[in-house]
Design an enzyme around this catalytic site. Structure first.
Site, PDB file in Angstrom:
ATOM      1  N   LYS A 184     -17.089  43.518  37.325  1.00 20.51           N
ATOM      2  CA  LYS A 184     -16.016  43.637  38.315  1.00 20.51           C
ATOM      3  C   LYS A 184     -15.595  42.251  38.803  1.00 20.51           C
ATOM      4  CE  LYS A 184     -17.347  48.294  39.642  1.00 20.51           C
ATOM      5  NZ  LYS A 184     -18.095  49.191  40.547  1.00 20.51           N
TER       6      LYS A 184
ATOM      7  N   GLN B 105     -21.267  48.826  46.044  1.00 19.25           N
ATOM      8  CA  GLN B 105     -21.733  49.471  44.816  1.00 19.25           C
ATOM      9  C   GLN B 105     -22.756  50.567  45.143  1.00 19.25           C
ATOM     10  OE1 GLN B 105     -20.469  48.788  41.788  1.00 19.25           O
ATOM     11  NE2 GLN B 105     -21.805  50.209  40.726  1.00 19.25           N
TER      12      GLN B 105
ATOM     13  N   ASP C  34     -12.053  51.638  46.340  1.00 22.32           N
ATOM     14  CA  ASP C  34     -12.786  52.639  45.565  1.00 22.32           C
ATOM     15  C   ASP C  34     -12.240  54.043  45.834  1.00 22.32           C
ATOM     16  OD1 ASP C  34     -14.806  52.054  43.769  1.00 22.32           O
ATOM     17  OD2 ASP C  34     -16.325  51.733  45.321  1.00 22.32           O
TER      18      ASP C  34
HETATM   19  N1  GUN Z   1     -21.389  53.324  41.086  1.00 24.05           N
HETATM   20  C1  GUN Z   1     -21.008  53.853  39.888  1.00 24.05           C
HETATM   21  N2  GUN Z   1     -19.655  53.849  39.791  1.00 24.05           N
HETATM   22  C2  GUN Z   1     -19.181  53.311  40.927  1.00 24.05           C
HETATM   23  C3  GUN Z   1     -17.884  53.016  41.405  1.00 24.05           C
HETATM   24  O1  GUN Z   1     -16.862  53.279  40.763  1.00 24.05           O
HETATM   25  N3  GUN Z   1     -17.823  52.435  42.631  1.00 24.05           N
HETATM   26  C4  GUN Z   1     -18.921  52.149  43.353  1.00 24.05           C
HETATM   27  N4  GUN Z   1     -18.751  51.600  44.544  1.00 24.05           N
HETATM   28  N5  GUN Z   1     -20.137  52.404  42.948  1.00 24.05           N
HETATM   29  C5  GUN Z   1     -20.265  52.972  41.740  1.00 24.05           C
END
Ligand code: GUN
Length: 295
Positions: free
Chosen positions: A54, A98, A121
């Site tokens: 990311k 996350q 998100d």
């Molecule tokens: N954990 C697995 N996929 C995601 C996501 O798309 N966003 C976040 N914040 N955590 C995750």
């Protein structure tokens, strides 16, 4: 029939380039770069890989990446204090914490604390509610990426029968709502659904998001159906070897479907591209900067 392979990597690259062009215009107009803060608590290996990807994609788009790595024993109070600081920081347009979080921290409390207008998100109750009633907001990146792949493949989705397998808050539910907004007839199937193969056989569009390796079989599919496979499952592939497979039996399904996403290289790359997209949209809204509405 041999299904068309939907190239999520190419679609994601194209979207990231489009976002990059908007970032350049934004920087020239405002004198600053859009900023995304990513918070990782602990050292879960899969989460660490996602967070690194990311950050890299954010910088490649010309945005500012703020990475906050906290130890696994961080208290909820400390994490909430960081979220508060990021909410108040004018250089931060998007905040992503996350998941999963360590057991001493309540995920719902943390997600709810993120300013909904920085919640790129799309996990906060406010954004989930906005999606449910058709207000502008942020939509979770994985279902948004799936929708973009479906629209690129099929054009107008209206009137199509869509079956979403899985009812999670981050994929299944928002996916179903997006397909409903696109005027599909939507069925949400889950672990208690009776005769799942028969339900799936009625679908023009199948989105599989259950986390069970190769569960969806070729003979469940209507010939010509479009199949989006959200699953990423690591399975044994001989002694000391493993490989990634989706929730759909790709080889079998490719003989029946009209089009299908591979794993890897399907939905995964679109998730990150949509995160970058959401961050650009957030920055534009906050600065009242006009961007391409098709982004
Ligand atoms: N954990 C697995 N996929 C995601 C996501 O798309 N966003 C976040 N914040 N955590 C995750």
């Amino acid at each position: 029939m041999t299904a068309r392979r939907i190239d999520g990597k190419a679609a994601a690259l194209a979207l990231r380039q489009q976002v990059g062009a908007e970032v350049a215009r934004f920087r020239a107009a405002t004198g600053r770069a859009p900023g995304l803060a990513v918070v990782l608590v602990g050292e879960d290996p899969a989460s660490s890989v996602y967070v690194r990807s990311k950050g890299k994609a954010t910088r490649e788009a010309g945005m500012e990446s703020f990475e906050h790595k906290l130890p696994a024993d961080t208290s909820q109070e400390t994490l909430l204090a960081l979220v508060d600081r990021l909410n108040a920081d004018p250089t931060v347009d998007g905040i992503l914490v996350q998941l999963p979080l360590p057991p001493q921290i309540d995920e719902n409390i943390v997600i709810t604390r993120i300013d909904p207008d920085k919640d790129v998100d799309g996990f906060s109750p406010v954004n989930a509610g906005r999606l449910a009633i058709g207000l502008p907001g942020f939509v979770a990146c994985t279902p948004l990426g799936c929708l973009k792949l479906l629209e690129a493949e099929l054009g107008d989705l209206s009137g199509k029968n869509a079956v979403v397998i899985g009812r999670s808050n981050i994929v299944g539910k928002p996916m179903a709502l997006l397909l409903l907004s696109a005027s599909c007839t939507v069925t949400i199937a889950h672990s208690r659904t009776r005769d799942l193969p028969e339900v799936v056989r009625g679908a023009d569009i199948v989105v599989a998001a259950v986390g069970r390796p190769e569960m969806v079989k070729a003979d469940w599919l209507k010939p010509g159906a479009t199949v989006i496979d959200v699953g990423i499952n690591r399975i044994e592939a001989g002694p000391g070897n493993s490989k990634l497979v989706g929730d759909v039996d790709f080889a079998g399904a490719s003989e029946v479907a009209g089009a299908i996403t591979p794993v890897p290289g399907g939905v995964g790359p679109m998730t990150i591209a949509c995160l970058i997209r959401n961050t650009m949209v957030s920055a534009a809204r906050r600065e009242r900067f006009e961007i391409d509405p098709a982004l």
